[in-house]
Motif scaffolding. Structure first.
Motif, PDB file in Angstrom:
ATOM      1  N   ALA A 139      -9.230 -55.466  35.715  1.00  0.00           N
ATOM      2  CA  ALA A 139      -8.310 -54.608  36.851  1.00  0.00           C
ATOM      3  C   ALA A 139      -8.601 -53.268  36.637  1.00  0.00           C
ATOM      4  N   THR A 140      -8.450 -52.450  37.752  1.00  0.00           N
ATOM      5  CA  THR A 140      -8.429 -50.990  37.762  1.00  0.00           C
ATOM      6  C   THR A 140      -7.538 -50.317  38.462  1.00  0.00           C
ATOM      7  N   LEU A 141      -6.965 -49.299  37.924  1.00  0.00           N
ATOM      8  CA  LEU A 141      -5.869 -48.398  38.567  1.00  0.00           C
ATOM      9  C   LEU A 141      -6.333 -47.230  38.920  1.00  0.00           C
ATOM     10  N   THR A 142      -6.599 -46.479  40.058  1.00  0.00           N
ATOM     11  CA  THR A 142      -6.974 -45.215  40.252  1.00  0.00           C
ATOM     12  C   THR A 142      -5.974 -44.396  40.886  1.00  0.00           C
ATOM     13  N   SER A 143      -6.099 -43.219  41.017  1.00  0.00           N
ATOM     14  CA  SER A 143      -5.135 -42.406  41.795  1.00  0.00           C
ATOM     15  C   SER A 143      -5.866 -41.085  41.968  1.00  0.00           C
ATOM     16  N   LYS A 144      -5.065 -40.226  42.900  1.00  0.00           N
ATOM     17  CA  LYS A 144      -5.807 -38.855  43.002  1.00  0.00           C
ATOM     18  C   LYS A 144      -4.847 -37.974  42.920  1.00  0.00           C
ATOM     19  N   LEU A 145      -4.914 -36.697  42.496  1.00  0.00           N
ATOM     20  CA  LEU A 145      -4.119 -35.606  42.267  1.00  0.00           C
ATOM     21  C   LEU A 145      -4.860 -34.268  42.870  1.00  0.00           C
ATOM     22  N   TYR A 146      -4.146 -33.562  43.480  1.00  0.00           N
ATOM     23  CA  TYR A 146      -4.590 -32.427  43.933  1.00  0.00           C
ATOM     24  C   TYR A 146      -3.756 -31.001  43.461  1.00  0.00           C
ATOM     25  N   GLY A 147      -4.372 -30.230  43.331  1.00  0.00           N
ATOM     26  CA  GLY A 147      -3.773 -28.751  42.868  1.00  0.00           C
ATOM     27  C   GLY A 147      -4.504 -27.742  43.732  1.00  0.00           C
ATOM     28  N   MET A 148      -3.474 -26.775  44.015  1.00  0.00           N
ATOM     29  CA  MET A 148      -4.169 -25.687  44.964  1.00  0.00           C
ATOM     30  C   MET A 148      -3.444 -24.452  44.669  1.00  0.00           C
ATOM     31  N   TYR A 149      -4.052 -23.302  44.723  1.00  0.00           N
ATOM     32  CA  TYR A 149      -3.853 -22.206  44.453  1.00  0.00           C
ATOM     33  C   TYR A 149      -4.036 -21.120  45.453  1.00  0.00           C
ATOM     34  N   ILE A 150      -3.364 -20.372  46.144  1.00  0.00           N
ATOM     35  CA  ILE A 150      -3.455 -19.667  47.293  1.00  0.00           C
ATOM     36  C   ILE A 150      -3.748 -18.234  46.731  1.00  0.00           C
ATOM     37  N   PHE A 151      -4.528 -17.666  47.250  1.00  0.00           N
ATOM     38  CA  PHE A 151      -4.752 -16.149  47.205  1.00  0.00           C
ATOM     39  C   PHE A 151      -4.524 -15.375  48.155  1.00  0.00           C
ATOM     40  N   ARG A 152      -4.097 -14.014  47.945  1.00  0.00           N
ATOM     41  CA  ARG A 152      -3.751 -12.876  49.345  1.00  0.00           C
ATOM     42  C   ARG A 152      -4.982 -12.240  49.590  1.00  0.00           C
ATOM     43  N   GLY A 153      -6.016 -12.350  48.702  1.00  0.00           N
ATOM     44  CA  GLY A 153      -7.418 -11.499  49.085  1.00  0.00           C
ATOM     45  C   GLY A 153      -7.751 -11.939  50.427  1.00  0.00           C
ATOM     46  N   GLU A 154      -8.688 -11.231  51.266  1.00  0.00           N
ATOM     47  CA  GLU A 154      -9.443 -11.345  52.391  1.00  0.00           C
ATOM     48  C   GLU A 154     -10.573 -12.291  52.291  1.00  0.00           C
ATOM     49  N   ARG A 155     -11.286 -11.979  50.957  1.00  0.00           N
ATOM     50  CA  ARG A 155     -12.491 -13.027  50.809  1.00  0.00           C
ATOM     51  C   ARG A 155     -11.969 -14.312  50.356  1.00  0.00           C
ATOM     52  N   LEU A 156     -11.326 -14.425  49.554  1.00  0.00           N
ATOM     53  CA  LEU A 156     -10.937 -15.764  49.064  1.00  0.00           C
ATOM     54  C   LEU A 156      -9.649 -16.130  49.361  1.00  0.00           C
TER      55      LEU A 156
END
Length: 828
Positions: free
Chosen positions: A495-512
């Motif tokens: 048996a296999t148990l999988t999941s997905k985790l997401y991390g997000m970092y927001i920048f205030r610059g114009e380029r990134l």
């Protein structure tokens, strides 16, 4: 005065034709830009200014045309303009074929004509003649003209001919002719010549290449005959001959039926004699090779598929430096696969029957599977299929089953054992068996997790087994092969148990704008009971305790020994960034940003066997790939072992950290880095008149030269590879390293010059890899090729100057020799 076609038709039908008492086969349409004058007495019409006459698919245009209804004959010619230059010269067009001339007289009834200063194109050849006569059959007999493949008004070269006959869609026959380059005559003269003039190609002699070799003598290569049998099949027969007795013969057949199939068959045989028969170092090699490629069009059948890729022959077939391609020369393995597949419409199963072959030219081993049959049942939901309509859905409705049954008949032998007289013995050596595999799987999904349990069972059937018998009196062990049906099976669950985790970092610059980190962890558990088939007894050396399995000789192997309960751990990561797209329009917010992959894939996995008594952890596998700045491709594979080893290099139940202080020891690592740079105009036309037709590097082999594309101002590709395999022995380690840099590129110089190079450097061996230097020079209607392999076993050079057009492509000056040999100039 401008007269309409309707009025002209009325004049023709009501006035002219009754005077003659006959009727033309179809109507005549004519018009003129300036004026039209009628002579009813002579039954002639005169057209002035951009005149046109159309009759039965024939169109005649000129500045001046006189058409006689009495004789059904037209005369056309140009007229001088204010400067005295003749404009509006006649042009005769029929069935897509056009003839330009100074004057044309053509009879529509007899379909004959007299043409002065004719200029026309026949396939890829341009013809001109001072005086020509067109016959009813369509043949044109000319006098005092020239033939060339150059489309310039003043061609770079041409054949000056005294007479010629043009047979439509057949050939061009020329009388005494000699070649001129510009206005300079050359010594190349012919009493007569015949050129093909067919749209679909025509048969003829293939001119060989001359040369000489220190071992084989003077030679003629690739001479023969080409025969287009019909629109679906053609045949090419070529051969080589050497002055010291060696020879070769080849047959290439190509076939194609639209919406049915396409393929080719290439047969070759060669006899190579080295040295003199009276010398002790004399040797004779007889080689052959068969290549067959066949592909069935998917539209040909909804239920059947057939494909073939056959590559089989003797190991030394491509060792001849002069007539083998570079890829064939360096290849040491050849494989074949011929397969037929049947699909049942609307059913989840299929049947495939195939033949496979693999050979190694270094150790001359042959592995043949004949036949191989596979029945495959795709994933089905049997409980759901049997559930009554309207019944509520249950969790077990999603239980899925798949099944595969495979039969193989295999032979492993060597090249020297394959000959007709040994077929019966080889047939007895073939081993066969049946392997069946089935799996029961299902999937449970929640908001955060996916759970996949499974059960697998594998069954093996053999027709013979191994048996060992120990005789104490003689202190020997006899090994026998026992015929008869036998079976062995094994099963496992997990048996296999999988999941997905997401991390997000927001920048205030114009380029990134943002960076997103995705993690995909997985935990799996698999169980396999001890299903060993080992038989223990005095089967070791000198009667020592040993073991064997009756299925050691089985083509599918045997069940694994020992009980196993493995915990599999894995983690996959990728990192993406959202950045501003400098090329996007700022008016659209949705297209201002684009995704950029910082880490495309980063995976790590290992396993822990809970039922083993020691050394439970497996080595840790790490792999990663990314494209830095969408330009540099980076790939990494590395294996690390957390356990230490003894003096023999075997893993022991001690951690590497307790022995050396390191967390793990490196076992294997491979790093590959590559990039491909090109100019902004790479693939762009050089001018608005460029057709964009690409001329690519066909082959870096000396026999082929290189024809290349001028759509690529420059390009450079570089690939670096580092590979290390580390083994441990006597408290030290031994590294086996491979490290190389390969590069290839090309550059356009002076618009019509293309320089190309393909090479590399082996850093460990401190030597260059196989290198090829190429030069292509476009001379409009001619082309110049140069190819140099400066070192290695295939060290050679090739220079060739030839006409581009296919009908005169064998007209060439060529020099091709191994570097260090005596030069030999040849003109064909």
């Amino acid at each position: 005065m401008r007269t309409s076609a309707v009025f002209i038709t009325a004049v023709l039908m009501c006035v002219v034709l009754p005077l003659r008492g006959q009727v033309l086969q179809s109507e005549v349409r004519y018009e003129a830009r300036d004026s039209i004058r009628y002579d009813l007495k002579e039954q002639t019409v005169y057209l002035f200014g951009a005149a046109t006459v159309k009759y039965q698919g024939i169109q005649l245009t000129a500045d001046r045309i006189a058409f006689s209804f009495k004789n059904e004959e037209a005369s056309a010619f140009g007229a001088p303009d204010s400067t005295g230059a003749v404009v509006g010269k006649p042009q005769f067009a029929q069935d897509g074929h056009t003839i330009d001339a100074d004057s044309i007289r053509y009879n529509f009834r007899t379909k004959t004509g007299m043409i002065r200063e004719v200029r026309t194109e026949e396939q890829t050849a341009w013809l001109s003649a001072s005086l020509s006569k067109r016959h009813p059959s369509g043949e044109v007999h000319g006098k005092g003209g020239m033939l060339t493949t150059c489309d310039r008004p003043h061609p770079h070269y041409h054949f000056k001919v005294s007479r010629m006959i043009v047979v439509p869609d057949d050939k061009i026959v020329a009388g005494p002719a000699y070649m001129k380059v510009g206005n300079v005559p050359t010594p190349l003269a012919l009493p007569f010549a015949t050129f093909p003039n067919r749209k679909g190609g025509s048969g003829g002699v293939l001119i060989p290449t001359w040369g000489d070799n220190a071992n084989l003598g003077f030679f003629l290569l690739n001479g023969g005959y080409y025969l287009p049998v019909n629109d679906h099949f053609d045949l090419q027969l070529t051969g080589d001959i050497y002055s010291k007795g060696s020879w070769a013969a080849r047959a290439l057949a190509r076939y194609r039926t639209r919406y049915r199939y396409t393929g080719n068959l290439n047969l070759s045989h060669s006899t190579l004699l080295n040295s003199d028969p009276d010398f002790p170092d004399f040797s004779k090699q007889q080689n052959f090779f068969v290549r067959w490629n066949h592909q069935m069009d998917p539209k040909a059948s909804l239920t059947d598929r057939f494909s073939a890729s056959l590559n089989v022959g003797t190991s030394n077939n491509f060792t001849n430096n002069f007539n083998s391609s570079f890829n064939d020369y360096i290849s040491n393995t050849f494989q074949s696969n011929v397969q037929w597949t049947h699909l049942w419409t609307g059913k989840p199963y299929n049947l495939a029957v195939s033949m496979r072959h693999s050979q190694n030219t270094l150790n001359r081993t042959f592995d043949i599977t004949l036949p191989s049959a596979t029945f495959n049942l795709q994933r089905i939901l049997p409980i759901q299929m049997l559930r009554p309509a309207g019944a509520p859905s249950r969790w077990y409705d999603q239980l899925a089953v798949n099944y595969t049954a495979q039969f193989d008949n295999r032979l492993s032998t060597t090249e020297d054992q394959i000959y007709l007289g040994n077929i019966s013995r080889l047939a007895k050596q073939m081993q066969n068996g049946v392997r069946q595999a089935t799996a029961v799987t299902t999937t449970f999904k929640s908001r955060f997790f996916t759970f996949n349990p499974e059960f697998r069972f594998t069954e093996r059937w053999y027709t013979e087994t191994l048996r060992k018998t120990y005789f104490p009196d003689a202190d020997t062990t006899i090994t026998d092969t026992v015929p008869g049906f036998s079976r062995v099976g094994e099963w496992g669950a997990g048996a296999t148990l999988t999941s997905k985790l997401y991390g997000m970092y927001i920048f205030r610059g114009e380029r990134l704008k943002a960076i997103r980190h995705t993690l995909t962890p997985s935990v799996g558990l698999t169980y396999r009971p001890d299903q060993s088939t080992e038989v223990f007894g005095p089967y070791g050396p000198n009667g020592a305790l040993g073991s064997y399995s009756p299925y050691d000789i089985g083509i599918y192997g045997k069940p694994a020994a020992g009980e196993s309960g493995t915990l599999n751990l894995g983690l996959i990561q990728n990192v993406e960034a959202k950045v501003r797209d400098g090329k996007a329009s700022r008016d659209s917010v949705s297209t201002q940003f684009k995704k950029m992959k910082l880490i495309d894939f980063l995976g790590i996995n290992s396993s822990y066997d809970m039922l083993r008594d020691s050394v439970r952890w497996s080595p840790v596998n790490i792999s990663a790939r990314t494209a830095l700045f969408n330009l540099v491709n980076v790939n990494l594979v590395s294996i690390w072992d957390p356990y230490a080893v003894n003096t023999s290099g075997q893993r022991i139940d001690r951690s590497e950290r307790s022995v050396s202080g390191k967390l793990a020891r490196m076992v294997y690592t491979n790093v590959a880095v590559g990039f491909d740079l090109k100019s902004k105009r790479y693939g762009q036309p050089l001018s608005s008149t460029d057709t964009g037709t690409e001329r690519v590097v066909e082959d870096s082999d000396p026999t082929k030269g290189s024809r290349q594309s001028f759509n690529m101002p420059w390009r450079l590709g570089v690939n670096y590879s580092y590979d290390i395999n580390r083994s441990y022995l006597n408290d030290t380690y031994i590294d086996s390293e491979r490290q190389s840099v390969l590069f290839n590129g090309d550059v356009t110089v002076l618009k019509y010059w293309k320089l190309g190079v393909s090479s590399g450097y082996d850093i460990v061996a401190e030597e260059l890899t196989p290198t090829s230097l190429n030069l292509y020079w476009d001379l409009h209607c001619w082309e110049f090729n140069a190819n140099v392999i400066p070192f290695g076993e295939r060290k050679s050079f090739m220079l060739r100057l030839n006409i581009k057009a296919s009908i005169l492509r064998d007209l060439k000056v060529e020099q091709r020799l191994p570097i260090g040999g005596a030069p030999s100039n040849r003109l064909y």
